[in-house]
Structures are given as C-alpha cells and as structure tokens.
Design a protein around this motif. Sequence first.
Motif, mmCIF file in Angstrom:
data_model
loop_
_atom_site.group_PDB
_atom_site.id
_atom_site.type_symbol
_atom_site.label_atom_id
_atom_site.label_comp_id
_atom_site.label_asym_id
_atom_site.label_seq_id
_atom_site.Cartn_x
_atom_site.Cartn_y
_atom_site.Cartn_z
ATOM 1 N N ASN A 87 0.843 -1.191 0.000
ATOM 2 C CA ASN A 87 0.000 0.000 0.000
ATOM 3 C C ASN A 87 0.881 1.245 0.000
ATOM 4 N N PRO A 88 0.837 2.047 -1.080
ATOM 5 C CA PRO A 88 1.690 3.244 -1.134
ATOM 6 C C PRO A 88 1.457 4.222 0.013
ATOM 7 N N TYR B 153 9.853 -0.729 4.202
ATOM 8 C CA TYR B 153 8.576 -1.213 3.676
ATOM 9 C C TYR B 153 8.656 -1.425 2.166
ATOM 10 N N ALA B 154 9.400 -0.570 1.482
ATOM 11 C CA ALA B 154 9.539 -0.650 0.024
ATOM 12 C C ALA B 154 10.663 -1.605 -0.391
ATOM 13 N N ARG B 155 11.106 -2.430 0.524
ATOM 14 C CA ARG B 155 12.140 -3.443 0.262
ATOM 15 C C ARG B 155 13.462 -2.832 -0.195
ATOM 16 N N GLU B 156 13.825 -1.743 0.444
ATOM 17 C CA GLU B 156 15.101 -1.072 0.197
ATOM 18 C C GLU B 156 15.857 -0.987 1.527
ATOM 19 N N PRO B 157 16.358 -2.130 2.041
ATOM 20 C CA PRO B 157 16.957 -2.118 3.377
ATOM 21 C C PRO B 157 18.205 -1.244 3.508
ATOM 22 N N ALA B 158 18.998 -1.143 2.457
ATOM 23 C CA ALA B 158 20.201 -0.300 2.553
ATOM 24 C C ALA B 158 19.807 1.161 2.758
ATOM 25 N N VAL C 28 8.305 9.900 0.681
ATOM 26 C CA VAL C 28 8.229 9.836 -0.781
ATOM 27 C C VAL C 28 8.846 8.530 -1.271
ATOM 28 N N SER C 29 9.961 8.154 -0.670
ATOM 29 C CA SER C 29 10.630 6.916 -1.034
ATOM 30 C C SER C 29 9.737 5.714 -0.749
ATOM 31 N N GLY C 30 9.057 5.715 0.380
ATOM 32 C CA GLY C 30 8.147 4.619 0.721
ATOM 33 C C GLY C 30 6.973 4.527 -0.233
ATOM 34 N N TYR C 31 6.425 5.684 -0.604
ATOM 35 C CA TYR C 31 5.295 5.713 -1.542
ATOM 36 C C TYR C 31 5.739 5.242 -2.927
ATOM 37 N N ASP C 32 6.819 5.817 -3.433
ATOM 38 C CA ASP C 32 7.314 5.451 -4.765
ATOM 39 C C ASP C 32 7.744 3.997 -4.838
ATOM 40 N N ILE D 30 6.793 -1.614 -6.625
ATOM 41 C CA ILE D 30 6.570 -3.027 -6.305
ATOM 42 C C ILE D 30 5.239 -3.486 -6.889
ATOM 43 N N ASN D 31 4.197 -2.697 -6.715
ATOM 44 C CA ASN D 31 2.876 -3.053 -7.248
ATOM 45 C C ASN D 31 2.901 -3.167 -8.761
ATOM 46 N N TYR D 32 3.582 -2.252 -9.423
ATOM 47 C CA TYR D 32 3.686 -2.287 -10.886
ATOM 48 C C TYR D 32 4.388 -3.564 -11.340
ATOM 49 N N ASN D 33 5.541 -3.847 -10.754
ATOM 50 C CA ASN D 33 6.309 -5.035 -11.153
ATOM 51 C C ASN D 33 5.554 -6.325 -10.846
#
Length: 140
Positions: free
Chosen positions: A44-45, A61-66, A84-88, A93-96
């Motif tokens: 969920n964005p 949350y956006a699977r960007e642990p680094a 913004v990073s979490g939303y984008d 992720i949803n698109y892919n």
Amino acid sequence: MIKKLIFVGLIALFTSGCATGLNSQQTAEYNSMEARGLAIQEKNPTTGALLGILPGGGSFYAREPAFGVLNLLFWPLSIFWDPVSGYDGSTRINYNFSKAQIDKNKHEAEKKLHRDFQDGHITEIQLARGMRDIEDKYKY
C-alpha cells in the motif's frame, strides 16, 4: 569528522536516489492496469508514505533495506524524503508484481487454449478468436 561523515552520507543519499518511482510510460501502463482491473496491490503506497515518518520505515517497507539503514542514521532529516521513497517504492513493487502476474496469467490462458486445440476440443477459428480475446483481456 562527524560533519564530514554526515555531509558524505547526505551526498550519497541524494545522488543515489532512494527507491525510485515509475517513469512516465510505466505510470501510464500501471494506470491502465488499474482501470482494467488487472493491477495487484502487493504494497500500500499510503502505508509506505506513513511509515516513512518513522526512522527508515518507508524504505524498509519498500524493500530497500540499505536505504532504510541510511534513513535510520539520518533521522529526523530523513522525514523529508523517506515518505516519498516509501510511496514510490510501494508503487514500483505493485507495478512489477502486477506486470509479472498479468504475463503469467496470459501465458497460462494461451497454453490452455493451445492444449484444447491440440486435443481437438476447439477448431482453428475458435483458437484464433480465443487468442484475440486473451490478447484483449490482458492488454494494458
């Protein structure tokens, strides 16, 4: 020393671009997927954006642990960019995920149709119509 470390970290963060969103073509494709009812929401964005207020939450949350660790280190400054990073990242992720699922479903439908044709359950004309219907159904 600490000022230099913070400066280098900020430069690295800003120049690497956190979780990137979709480009204009991908945005148009995703909007089309949503309009046709083909989009799948894995993340969920809005949740990604809200978690961005927490230290590194949006990036994790956006699977960007680094980036999550970096944003954790730069909290509370990261409040300015991590939502913004979490939303984008969630939208990406949803698109892919949607694109992969649509391709999988389309391939399975085509395979079943060809199997029906080979088994003699449908004619060549029905195969052609079925392929056209599948193409129309999964077009985005």
